[in-house]
Design a protein around this motif. Structure first.
Motif, short mmCIF file in Angstrom:
data_model
loop_
_atom_site.label_atom_id
_atom_site.label_comp_id
_atom_site.label_asym_id
_atom_site.label_seq_id
_atom_site.Cartn_x
_atom_site.Cartn_y
_atom_site.Cartn_z
N SER A 143 110.38 -6.11 -23.55
CA SER A 143 109.11 -6.11 -22.81
C SER A 143 108.95 -7.45 -22.11
N CYS A 144 108.24 -7.42 -21.01
CA CYS A 144 107.92 -8.65 -20.27
C CYS A 144 106.44 -8.60 -19.91
N ALA A 145 105.67 -9.45 -20.56
CA ALA A 145 104.23 -9.55 -20.29
C ALA A 145 104.00 -10.56 -19.19
N VAL A 146 103.23 -10.15 -18.19
CA VAL A 146 103.04 -10.97 -16.99
C VAL A 146 101.59 -11.39 -16.87
N THR A 147 101.36 -12.68 -16.67
CA THR A 147 100.02 -13.19 -16.40
C THR A 147 100.08 -14.15 -15.21
N GLY A 148 98.95 -14.29 -14.53
CA GLY A 148 98.84 -15.25 -13.45
C GLY A 148 99.33 -14.75 -12.11
N VAL A 149 99.83 -13.54 -12.06
CA VAL A 149 100.26 -12.95 -10.80
C VAL A 149 99.86 -11.49 -10.85
N ILE A 150 99.54 -10.95 -9.70
CA ILE A 150 99.14 -9.55 -9.66
C ILE A 150 100.39 -8.69 -9.79
N LEU A 151 100.58 -8.16 -10.99
CA LEU A 151 101.81 -7.42 -11.24
C LEU A 151 101.95 -6.23 -10.30
N SER A 152 100.82 -5.61 -9.98
CA SER A 152 100.88 -4.38 -9.19
C SER A 152 101.41 -4.61 -7.78
N THR A 153 101.48 -5.87 -7.34
CA THR A 153 102.03 -6.14 -6.01
C THR A 153 103.34 -6.90 -6.09
N SER A 154 103.93 -6.99 -7.26
CA SER A 154 105.17 -7.72 -7.44
C SER A 154 106.31 -6.78 -7.80
N HIS A 155 107.43 -7.01 -7.19
CA HIS A 155 108.65 -6.34 -7.61
C HIS A 155 109.19 -7.09 -8.84
N MET A 156 109.75 -6.35 -9.76
CA MET A 156 110.18 -6.95 -11.02
C MET A 156 111.66 -6.67 -11.27
N GLY A 157 112.27 -7.58 -12.01
CA GLY A 157 113.68 -7.41 -12.32
C GLY A 157 114.02 -7.94 -13.69
N TRP A 158 115.12 -7.44 -14.21
CA TRP A 158 115.73 -7.96 -15.44
C TRP A 158 117.11 -8.50 -15.10
N PHE A 159 117.40 -9.66 -15.65
CA PHE A 159 118.70 -10.30 -15.49
C PHE A 159 119.22 -10.66 -16.87
N GLU A 168 109.05 -12.68 -22.31
CA GLU A 168 109.88 -11.58 -22.79
C GLU A 168 109.79 -11.46 -24.31
N SER A 169 109.98 -10.25 -24.79
CA SER A 169 110.04 -10.01 -26.23
C SER A 169 110.88 -8.77 -26.48
N GLY A 170 111.25 -8.57 -27.75
CA GLY A 170 111.97 -7.37 -28.13
C GLY A 170 113.46 -7.55 -28.35
N GLY A 171 113.96 -8.75 -28.14
CA GLY A 171 115.38 -8.99 -28.37
C GLY A 171 115.70 -9.02 -29.85
N GLY A 172 116.99 -9.07 -30.15
CA GLY A 172 117.41 -9.12 -31.55
C GLY A 172 118.86 -8.74 -31.70
N LEU A 173 119.23 -8.49 -32.95
CA LEU A 173 120.59 -8.09 -33.30
C LEU A 173 120.63 -6.58 -33.48
N VAL A 174 121.58 -5.94 -32.84
CA VAL A 174 121.71 -4.49 -32.94
C VAL A 174 123.19 -4.13 -33.00
N GLN A 175 123.50 -3.04 -33.69
CA GLN A 175 124.88 -2.60 -33.78
C GLN A 175 125.32 -1.88 -32.50
N PRO A 176 126.59 -1.88 -32.22
CA PRO A 176 127.08 -1.12 -31.06
C PRO A 176 126.63 0.33 -31.13
#
Length: 123
Positions: A21-37, A6-14
């Motif tokens: 962003s989440c860069a994926v390697t080692g798995v076929i992304l096109s056949t994987s369901h993805m989620g954010w938690f 993951e990348s792109g986090g930081g401090l932001v005002q309300p």
């Protein structure tokens, strides 16, 4: 070896915006369901958003619906979450996850996880 970074986090005002962003390697992304938690201090990890392997279906927690947008670019092996109108209660470590079958909200049912990126919403 499967890696989710993951990348792109930081401090932001309300009221501000961030795109994770989440860069994926080692798995076929096109056949994987993805989620954010996300996980805030002292709280359990919770589902934020999910997207089916083709991108045709998206799912959101009620707390972020209308403010966050999940998307994916299988050609770039990357998944995104655009976060707008951020609130202090959105402060947490954000994780991306991959799963071979359908999107579910339970974090215990996901196969692969990233290390997380910190998002802090504060004035």
């Amino acid at each position: 070896q499967v890696q989710l970074v993951e990348s792109g986090g930081g401090l932001v005002q309300p009221g501000g915006s961030l795109r994770l962003s989440c860069a994926v390697t080692g798995v076929i992304l096109s056949t994987s369901h993805m989620g954010w938690f996300r996980q805030a201090p002292g709280k359990e990890r919770e589902f934020v958003a999910g997207i089916s392997w083709r991108g045709s279906s998206t799912y959101y927690a009620d707390s972020v619906k209308g403010r966050f947008t999940i998307s994916r670019d299988n050609a770039k092996s990357t998944v995104y979450v655009q976060m707008n109108s951020l609130k202090p209660e959105d402060t947490a470590v954000y994780y991306c996850a991959a799963r071979r079958t359908r999107v579910v909200e339970s974090p215990t049912s996901w196969d692969y996880w990233g290390q997380g990126t910190q998002v802090t919403v504060s004035s």
